[in-house]
Design a protein around this motif. Structure first.
Motif, PDB file in Angstrom:
ATOM      1  N   THR A  75      33.890  32.720  91.781  1.00  0.00           N
ATOM      2  CA  THR A  75      33.964  30.370  90.845  1.00  0.00           C
ATOM      3  C   THR A  75      35.629  30.882  91.046  1.00  0.00           C
ATOM      4  OG1 THR A  75      32.750  31.480  88.899  1.00  0.00           O
ATOM      5  CG2 THR A  75      33.665  29.552  88.851  1.00  0.00           C
ATOM      6  N   ALA A  76      35.591  29.220  91.977  1.00  0.00           N
ATOM      7  CA  ALA A  76      36.853  28.813  92.183  1.00  0.00           C
ATOM      8  C   ALA A  76      36.978  27.428  90.713  1.00  0.00           C
ATOM      9  CB  ALA A  76      37.093  28.476  93.794  1.00  0.00           C
ATOM     10  N   TYR A  77      38.888  27.741  90.264  1.00  0.00           N
ATOM     11  CA  TYR A  77      38.648  26.928  89.257  1.00  0.00           C
ATOM     12  C   TYR A  77      39.754  25.888  89.952  1.00  0.00           C
ATOM     13  CZ  TYR A  77      36.066  29.412  86.494  1.00  0.00           C
ATOM     14  OH  TYR A  77      35.447  30.422  85.863  1.00  0.00           O
ATOM     15  N   PRO A  78      39.899  24.521  89.826  1.00  0.00           N
ATOM     16  CA  PRO A  78      41.030  23.747  90.345  1.00  0.00           C
ATOM     17  C   PRO A  78      42.207  23.781  88.890  1.00  0.00           C
ATOM     18  CG  PRO A  78      39.071  22.113  89.856  1.00  0.00           C
ATOM     19  CD  PRO A  78      38.823  23.685  89.344  1.00  0.00           C
ATOM     20  N   ALA A  79      43.272  24.428  88.863  1.00  0.00           N
ATOM     21  CA  ALA A  79      44.255  24.423  88.460  1.00  0.00           C
ATOM     22  C   ALA A  79      45.590  23.931  88.325  1.00  0.00           C
ATOM     23  CB  ALA A  79      44.914  26.265  88.395  1.00  0.00           C
ATOM     24  N   VAL A  80      45.826  24.061  87.654  1.00  0.00           N
ATOM     25  CA  VAL A  80      48.077  23.534  87.977  1.00  0.00           C
ATOM     26  C   VAL A  80      49.006  24.853  87.442  1.00  0.00           C
ATOM     27  CG1 VAL A  80      47.212  21.332  88.077  1.00  0.00           C
ATOM     28  CG2 VAL A  80      47.996  22.328  86.248  1.00  0.00           C
ATOM     29  N   THR A  81      49.832  24.415  87.584  1.00  0.00           N
ATOM     30  CA  THR A  81      51.516  25.374  86.775  1.00  0.00           C
ATOM     31  C   THR A  81      51.334  24.874  84.776  1.00  0.00           C
ATOM     32  OG1 THR A  81      52.705  23.712  87.304  1.00  0.00           O
ATOM     33  CG2 THR A  81      52.298  25.558  89.285  1.00  0.00           C
ATOM     34  N   ALA A  82      52.029  25.585  84.581  1.00  0.00           N
ATOM     35  CA  ALA A  82      52.182  25.381  83.031  1.00  0.00           C
ATOM     36  C   ALA A  82      53.144  23.900  82.566  1.00  0.00           C
ATOM     37  CB  ALA A  82      52.628  26.440  82.424  1.00  0.00           C
ATOM     38  N   ALA A  83      53.837  23.540  83.508  1.00  0.00           N
ATOM     39  CA  ALA A  83      55.632  22.838  83.872  1.00  0.00           C
ATOM     40  C   ALA A  83      54.100  21.252  84.112  1.00  0.00           C
ATOM     41  CB  ALA A  83      56.377  23.490  85.120  1.00  0.00           C
ATOM     42  N   GLU A  84      53.257  21.743  85.390  1.00  0.00           N
ATOM     43  CA  GLU A  84      52.490  20.328  85.460  1.00  0.00           C
ATOM     44  C   GLU A  84      51.803  20.174  84.431  1.00  0.00           C
ATOM     45  OE1 GLU A  84      52.928  20.999  90.425  1.00  0.00           O
ATOM     46  OE2 GLU A  84      51.147  22.386  88.740  1.00  0.00           O
ATOM     47  N   GLY A  85      50.822  21.506  83.995  1.00  0.00           N
ATOM     48  CA  GLY A  85      50.189  20.955  82.586  1.00  0.00           C
ATOM     49  C   GLY A  85      51.262  20.588  81.671  1.00  0.00           C
ATOM     50  N   LEU A  86      52.015  20.983  81.092  1.00  0.00           N
ATOM     51  CA  LEU A  86      52.883  20.342  80.274  1.00  0.00           C
ATOM     52  C   LEU A  86      53.261  18.732  80.489  1.00  0.00           C
ATOM     53  CD1 LEU A  86      54.828  22.749  79.209  1.00  0.00           C
ATOM     54  CD2 LEU A  86      53.537  22.183  77.868  1.00  0.00           C
ATOM     55  N   ALA A  87      53.705  18.510  81.700  1.00  0.00           N
ATOM     56  CA  ALA A  87      53.910  17.398  82.398  1.00  0.00           C
ATOM     57  C   ALA A  87      52.233  16.258  81.909  1.00  0.00           C
ATOM     58  CB  ALA A  87      54.536  16.583  83.763  1.00  0.00           C
ATOM     59  N   ALA A  88      51.901  16.689  82.787  1.00  0.00           N
ATOM     60  CA  ALA A  88      50.220  16.010  82.231  1.00  0.00           C
ATOM     61  C   ALA A  88      50.236  15.678  81.271  1.00  0.00           C
ATOM     62  CB  ALA A  88      49.481  16.512  83.412  1.00  0.00           C
ATOM     63  N   GLY A  89      50.097  16.702  80.658  1.00  0.00           N
ATOM     64  CA  GLY A  89      49.285  16.425  79.280  1.00  0.00           C
ATOM     65  C   GLY A  89      49.912  15.247  78.583  1.00  0.00           C
ATOM     66  N   ALA A  90      51.683  15.340  78.719  1.00  0.00           N
ATOM     67  CA  ALA A  90      52.434  14.783  77.469  1.00  0.00           C
ATOM     68  C   ALA A  90      51.778  13.427  78.694  1.00  0.00           C
ATOM     69  CB  ALA A  90      53.754  14.375  78.344  1.00  0.00           C
ATOM     70  N   GLU A  91      52.191  13.096  80.434  1.00  0.00           N
ATOM     71  CA  GLU A  91      51.795  11.892  80.214  1.00  0.00           C
ATOM     72  C   GLU A  91      50.527  11.079  79.927  1.00  0.00           C
ATOM     73  OE1 GLU A  91      50.590   9.957  84.149  1.00  0.00           O
ATOM     74  OE2 GLU A  91      52.188  11.496  84.397  1.00  0.00           O
ATOM     75  N   ALA A  92      49.326  12.330  79.896  1.00  0.00           N
ATOM     76  CA  ALA A  92      48.128  11.672  79.176  1.00  0.00           C
ATOM     77  C   ALA A  92      47.799  11.597  77.742  1.00  0.00           C
ATOM     78  CB  ALA A  92      46.437  13.140  79.472  1.00  0.00           C
ATOM     79  N   LEU A  93      48.906  11.965  76.888  1.00  0.00           N
ATOM     80  CA  LEU A  93      48.839  11.566  75.633  1.00  0.00           C
ATOM     81  C   LEU A  93      49.735  10.381  74.943  1.00  0.00           C
ATOM     82  CD1 LEU A  93      49.665  15.553  73.704  1.00  0.00           C
ATOM     83  CD2 LEU A  93      47.528  14.124  73.268  1.00  0.00           C
ATOM     84  N   GLY A  94      50.083  10.182  76.393  1.00  0.00           N
ATOM     85  CA  GLY A  94      50.801   8.769  76.339  1.00  0.00           C
ATOM     86  C   GLY A  94      50.062   7.756  76.102  1.00  0.00           C
ATOM     87  N   ARG A  95      48.901   7.937  76.507  1.00  0.00           N
ATOM     88  CA  ARG A  95      48.197   6.660  76.858  1.00  0.00           C
ATOM     89  C   ARG A  95      47.054   6.569  76.209  1.00  0.00           C
ATOM     90  NH1 ARG A  95      48.219   8.971  83.326  1.00  0.00           N
ATOM     91  NH2 ARG A  95      46.794   9.785  81.740  1.00  0.00           N
ATOM     92  N   ARG A  96      46.548   7.328  75.892  1.00  0.00           N
ATOM     93  CA  ARG A  96      45.849   7.873  74.649  1.00  0.00           C
ATOM     94  C   ARG A  96      46.012   6.576  73.641  1.00  0.00           C
ATOM     95  NH1 ARG A  96      44.406  13.569  71.651  1.00  0.00           N
ATOM     96  NH2 ARG A  96      45.806  12.955  70.463  1.00  0.00           N
ATOM     97  N   VAL A  97      44.448   6.111  73.589  1.00  0.00           N
ATOM     98  CA  VAL A  97      44.762   5.131  72.367  1.00  0.00           C
ATOM     99  C   VAL A  97      43.857   5.692  70.978  1.00  0.00           C
ATOM    100  CG1 VAL A  97      43.327   3.279  71.506  1.00  0.00           C
ATOM    101  CG2 VAL A  97      43.721   3.614  73.610  1.00  0.00           C
ATOM    102  N   ALA A  98      44.966   5.917  69.705  1.00  0.00           N
ATOM    103  CA  ALA A  98      44.373   6.579  68.397  1.00  0.00           C
ATOM    104  C   ALA A  98      43.100   5.899  68.167  1.00  0.00           C
ATOM    105  CB  ALA A  98      45.552   6.444  67.344  1.00  0.00           C
TER     106      ALA A  98
END
Length: 98
Positions: A75-98
């Protein structure tokens, strides 16, 4: 792109078949287009092997599966480093509409 691949033993393999996989691995090389960052043999039954790698296309991933599918469920999974994941998460949370 970064990936993590897990390899689990195929059910029903004999000890000789598993030992043969070790000998086969000693003479096998990864296909072109796949750059290994780490290959880890675990002290567990399954997964037995974890590979962290970069690949630019699906072709070398498929080649690994074709080469080792007789011995492992792969099984192969796409992945990111922790730093990339934290940056992507912050970006995604910033776009999330409540």
């Amino acid at each position: 792109m970064l990936y993590v691949m897990t390899l689990e033993w195929q059910p029903g393999l004999s000890r000789e078949e598993r030992d043969g996989a070790l000998a086969r691995r000693a003479g096998w090389t990864y296909p072109p287009g796949l750059t290994v960052e780490g290959e880890y043999w675990l002290g567990a039954e399954n997964p037995a092997v974890v590979i962290v790698f970069q690949a630019e296309s699906f072709t070398p991933i498929m080649e690994v599966s074709l080469a080792w599918g007789d011995k492992f469920k792969i099984t192969a999974y796409p992945a990111v480093t922790a730093a990339e994941g934290l940056a992507a998460g912050a970006e995604a949370l910033g776009r999330r509409v409540a």
